[in-house]
Design an enzyme around this catalytic site. Sequence first.
Site, PDB file in Angstrom:
ATOM      1  N   SER A 121       2.629  29.531  11.250  1.00 19.34           N
ATOM      2  CA  SER A 121       1.698  29.431  12.377  1.00 19.34           C
ATOM      3  C   SER A 121       0.297  29.146  11.851  1.00 19.34           C
ATOM      4  O   SER A 121      -0.057  29.561  10.735  1.00 19.34           O
ATOM      5  CB  SER A 121       1.669  30.758  13.143  1.00 19.34           C
ATOM      6  OG  SER A 121       0.619  30.765  14.086  1.00 19.34           O
ATOM      7  N   TYR A 123       0.876  39.676  13.244  1.00 17.57           N
ATOM      8  CA  TYR A 123       1.537  38.377  13.368  1.00 17.57           C
ATOM      9  C   TYR A 123       1.009  37.385  12.322  1.00 17.57           C
ATOM     10  O   TYR A 123       1.780  36.741  11.609  1.00 17.57           O
ATOM     11  CB  TYR A 123       1.317  37.838  14.785  1.00 17.57           C
ATOM     12  CG  TYR A 123       1.945  36.494  15.043  1.00 17.57           C
ATOM     13  CD1 TYR A 123       3.307  36.369  15.288  1.00 17.57           C
ATOM     14  CD2 TYR A 123       1.176  35.321  15.033  1.00 17.57           C
ATOM     15  CE1 TYR A 123       3.888  35.138  15.523  1.00 17.57           C
ATOM     16  CE2 TYR A 123       1.744  34.087  15.271  1.00 17.57           C
ATOM     17  CZ  TYR A 123       3.101  33.998  15.515  1.00 17.57           C
ATOM     18  OH  TYR A 123       3.678  32.774  15.734  1.00 17.57           O
TER      19      TYR A 123
HETATM   20  N1  NAP Z   1       4.774  28.897  20.669  1.00 10.69           N
HETATM   21  C1  NAP Z   1       3.746  28.869  19.821  1.00 10.69           C
HETATM   22  O1  NAP Z   1       2.607  28.601  20.224  1.00 10.69           O
HETATM   23  C2  NAP Z   1       3.968  29.165  18.375  1.00 10.69           C
HETATM   24  C3  NAP Z   1       2.889  28.941  17.498  1.00 10.69           C
HETATM   25  C4  NAP Z   1       3.072  29.189  16.154  1.00 10.69           C
HETATM   26  C5  NAP Z   1       4.295  29.624  15.694  1.00 10.69           C
HETATM   27  N2  NAP Z   1       5.325  29.857  16.574  1.00 10.69           N
HETATM   28  C6  NAP Z   1       6.584  30.341  16.030  1.00 10.69           C
HETATM   29  O2  NAP Z   1       7.654  29.590  16.549  1.00 10.69           O
HETATM   30  C7  NAP Z   1       8.853  30.359  16.479  1.00 10.69           C
HETATM   31  C8  NAP Z   1       9.596  30.257  17.819  1.00 10.69           C
HETATM   32  O3  NAP Z   1       8.839  30.926  18.809  1.00 10.69           O
HETATM   33  P1  NAP Z   1       8.723  30.419  20.303  1.00 10.69           P
HETATM   34  O4  NAP Z   1       7.316  30.051  20.524  1.00 10.69           O
HETATM   35  O5  NAP Z   1       9.789  29.442  20.609  1.00 10.69           O
HETATM   36  O6  NAP Z   1       8.958  31.816  21.078  1.00 10.69           O
HETATM   37  P2  NAP Z   1      10.189  32.346  21.950  1.00 10.69           P
HETATM   38  O7  NAP Z   1      10.442  31.436  23.085  1.00 10.69           O
HETATM   39  O8  NAP Z   1       9.852  33.769  22.239  1.00 10.69           O
HETATM   40  O9  NAP Z   1      11.430  32.268  20.971  1.00 10.69           O
HETATM   41  C9  NAP Z   1      11.659  33.202  19.952  1.00 10.69           C
HETATM   42  C10 NAP Z   1      13.099  33.045  19.497  1.00 10.69           C
HETATM   43  O10 NAP Z   1      13.324  33.927  18.378  1.00 10.69           O
HETATM   44  C11 NAP Z   1      14.521  34.642  18.605  1.00 10.69           C
HETATM   45  N3  NAP Z   1      14.466  35.951  17.967  1.00 10.69           N
HETATM   46  C12 NAP Z   1      13.477  36.878  18.057  1.00 10.69           C
HETATM   47  N4  NAP Z   1      13.808  37.978  17.364  1.00 10.69           N
HETATM   48  C13 NAP Z   1      15.028  37.732  16.824  1.00 10.69           C
HETATM   49  C14 NAP Z   1      15.922  38.499  16.023  1.00 10.69           C
HETATM   50  N5  NAP Z   1      15.615  39.755  15.623  1.00 10.69           N
HETATM   51  N6  NAP Z   1      17.100  37.953  15.651  1.00 10.69           N
HETATM   52  C15 NAP Z   1      17.416  36.699  16.047  1.00 10.69           C
HETATM   53  N7  NAP Z   1      16.628  35.925  16.802  1.00 10.69           N
HETATM   54  C16 NAP Z   1      15.448  36.446  17.196  1.00 10.69           C
HETATM   55  C17 NAP Z   1      14.642  34.763  20.132  1.00 10.69           C
HETATM   56  O11 NAP Z   1      16.018  34.877  20.499  1.00 10.69           O
HETATM   57  P3  NAP Z   1      16.746  36.219  21.025  1.00 10.69           P
HETATM   58  O12 NAP Z   1      15.722  37.013  21.772  1.00 10.69           O
HETATM   59  O13 NAP Z   1      17.859  35.679  21.872  1.00 10.69           O
HETATM   60  O14 NAP Z   1      17.236  36.864  19.779  1.00 10.69           O
HETATM   61  C18 NAP Z   1      14.101  33.401  20.569  1.00 10.69           C
HETATM   62  O15 NAP Z   1      15.135  32.449  20.571  1.00 10.69           O
HETATM   63  C19 NAP Z   1       8.419  31.787  16.133  1.00 10.69           C
HETATM   64  O16 NAP Z   1       8.635  32.024  14.751  1.00 10.69           O
HETATM   65  C20 NAP Z   1       6.938  31.779  16.425  1.00 10.69           C
HETATM   66  O17 NAP Z   1       6.230  32.731  15.660  1.00 10.69           O
HETATM   67  C21 NAP Z   1       5.179  29.637  17.895  1.00 10.69           C
END
Ligand code: NAP
Length: 251
Positions: A144, A158
């Site tokens: 991130s 985070y």
């Molecule tokens: N969106 C942004 O602006 C942004 C920016 C920078 C980085 N990121 C990174 O992008 C990645 C994806 O996030 P997102 O934005 O798509 O958020 P999201 O919609 O909340 O998705 C998070 C995903 O991670 C899975 N997850 C969480 N804890 C888990 C566990 N213990 N075991 C297995 N799966 C787990 C969740 O699935 P389940 O709940 O079904 O397990 C879900 O599919 C993350 O690493 C986040 O830090 C996002």
Amino acid sequence: MSRPVRQRILITGASSGLGMGMARRFAARGRDLALVARRAALLEELSDELVAARPGIRVVTAAIDVDDAHAVAEGVPALAAQLGGIDRFVANAGIGNGSSVGTGAAAANRAILATNVLGTHAQCEAAVELFRAQGSGHLVLISSVASVRGMTGTRTAYGASKAALNALAEGIRSDLLGTGIRVTTVLPGYIETDINVGRRGPFTVDLDTGVDALVAAIEREPVRAYVPEWPWRPVSALLRVLPLPVLRRLT
Ligand SMILES: NC(=O)c1ccc[n+]([C@@H]2O[C@H](COP(=O)([O-])OP(=O)(O)OC[C@H]3O[C@@H](n4cnc5c(N)ncnc54)[C@H](OP(=O)(O)O)[C@@H]3O)[C@@H](O)[C@H]2O)c1
């Protein structure tokens, strides 16, 4: 430089947001997928949707909690066996929503560090073991922009967790230099997903725009990508040199 087509792609965190978006994009390109998250029903629904939209691709799923290192160590090779190998592993599962350190939110902050650091470490162990045996593969860690400096409030744990991933990725990359295994660190800015509802900052892009940029970056297989590159590469360079009182006001 032309890159090999990574046909068999494992994505963790595929039940929502960026993981689900990447699965849809890669499936549309005819790739075979292994999808991982805890919510099995969502993975099954997604698998049905992808195969219906693009008959001929193979999609396998597994409900794995990345906090469970044993489950990851056993589940990843099992998925690889179903697809006959894994060519790209996208360690994307992650959580956010912490609070300032010392304000009674130790458990939430600890959970962020556990899932994002130890959960990703478990994934890297399993992925790189597979890749070493195959002699090839592309490991992608989703970090991130919050990792480039210490962040205030909800993003302190985070940002620290994602900074740890940057170092983890670089160490693995260093170990594997000169082999057929590549390692990419991806630093997204704000993309609209469940992880940041109510906490979105400047330059937020919608999910489609973000996932398009994310998939394009991953396919290029750089050492490090900002997503979208504009404005996040120059913004990250600026964040790195700002004095703390200024940084604090902006983040
Ligand atoms: N969106 C942004 O602006 C942004 C920016 C920078 C980085 N990121 C990174 O992008 C990645 C994806 O996030 P997102 O934005 O798509 O958020 P999201 O919609 O909340 O998705 C998070 C995903 O991670 C899975 N997850 C969480 N804890 C888990 C566990 N213990 N075991 C297995 N799966 C787990 C969740 O699935 P389940 O709940 O079904 O397990 C879900 O599919 C993350 O690493 C986040 O830090 C996002």
